[in-house]
Design a protein around this motif. Structure first.
Motif, PDB file in Angstrom:
ATOM      1  N   TRP A 121      12.543  -1.841   4.021  1.00 31.80           N
ATOM      2  CA  TRP A 121      11.446  -0.879   2.888  1.00 31.80           C
ATOM      3  C   TRP A 121      11.657  -1.833   1.712  1.00 31.80           C
ATOM      4  O   TRP A 121      12.534  -1.608   0.899  1.00 31.80           O
TER       5      TRP A 121
ATOM      6  N   PRO B 168       9.687  -1.305  -1.398  1.00 31.91           N
ATOM      7  CA  PRO B 168       8.147  -1.377  -2.266  1.00 31.91           C
ATOM      8  C   PRO B 168       7.677  -1.504  -4.075  1.00 31.91           C
ATOM      9  O   PRO B 168       6.865  -1.527  -4.209  1.00 31.91           O
TER      10      PRO B 168
ATOM     11  N   VAL C 248       0.786  -0.956  -2.103  1.00 32.97           N
ATOM     12  CA  VAL C 248       2.458   0.072  -1.079  1.00 32.97           C
ATOM     13  C   VAL C 248       1.614   1.015  -0.587  1.00 32.97           C
ATOM     14  O   VAL C 248       0.907   1.902  -1.879  1.00 32.97           O
TER      15      VAL C 248
ATOM     16  N   GLU D 243       3.791   4.557  -0.044  1.00 32.79           N
ATOM     17  CA  GLU D 243       5.410   5.116   0.215  1.00 32.79           C
ATOM     18  C   GLU D 243       5.152   6.348   1.000  1.00 32.79           C
ATOM     19  O   GLU D 243       6.124   6.398   2.278  1.00 32.79           O
TER      20      GLU D 243
ATOM     21  N   ARG E 109       5.100   4.421   4.292  1.00 41.31           N
ATOM     22  CA  ARG E 109       6.485   2.787   4.145  1.00 41.31           C
ATOM     23  C   ARG E 109       5.385   1.801   4.915  1.00 41.31           C
ATOM     24  O   ARG E 109       6.118   0.858   5.439  1.00 41.31           O
TER      25      ARG E 109
ATOM     26  N   SER F  81       0.187   2.209  -5.259  1.00 39.62           N
ATOM     27  CA  SER F  81       0.995   2.921  -4.527  1.00 39.62           C
ATOM     28  C   SER F  81       0.414   4.156  -4.295  1.00 39.62           C
ATOM     29  O   SER F  81      -0.399   5.020  -5.226  1.00 39.62           O
TER      30      SER F  81
END
Length: 151
Positions: free
Chosen positions: A29, A31, A84, A86, A89, A130
């Protein structure tokens, strides 16, 4: 070589081969992957269905896009990272749908192949996409998970 590749519409593929970049799915992953990076979904349709139907490693939540009609062909498609997620993912991606219109999608990281990483630090959209909130429903259409966010 690149001129002929451009004429055939395969410039990125030829550049990747010449530069020695891998064509393997991402194994970790990222981020920190910056907006503007270009990623591609893997080519294996059955594996894509499996990856979208379960939580990505490190996530507790699957994207769950539901049944895939025969005409729905996301495998091998490219998109540009715009943020992204979180919680999943996953990467929020802007790309072209099968009808040629721009669409926003969410792809689990391990279904993606990194094609071009944006190291400029100048994302095309400076907003922060995010999201760790459990109320994120931007990828739901009519109460059901969808590959495309058509809103």
């Amino acid at each position: 070589v690149l001129t002929k590749a451009a004429a055939a519409g395969v410039t990125r593929e030829v550049e990747s081969i010449l530069s020695g970049r891998t064509r393997s799915p991402m194994t970790a992953w990222r981020p920190d992957l910056k907006a503007g990076a270009i990623i591609r979904l893997i080519d294996d349709r059955d594996e894509l269905k499996r990856l979208f139907g379960r939580p990505a490693p490190g996530s507790q939540k699957a994207i769950n896009i539901g049944p895939w009609p025969d005409y729905f062909r996301p495998e091998g498609r490219e998109g540009r990272v715009v943020g992204v997620s979180e919680k999943y993912r996953a990467y929020r991606v802007s790309g072209r749908g099968m009808n040629g219109r721009e669409m926003k999608m969410i792809w689990p990281f391990d279904a993606c192949i990194l094609i071009v990483e944006n190291n400029s630090g100048n994302p095309p959209d400076s907003s922060d996409d995010s999201d760790d909130s459990s109320s994120d429903d931007s990828d739901i259409i009519g109460g059901q998970r969808s590959f495309f966010d058509l809103s």
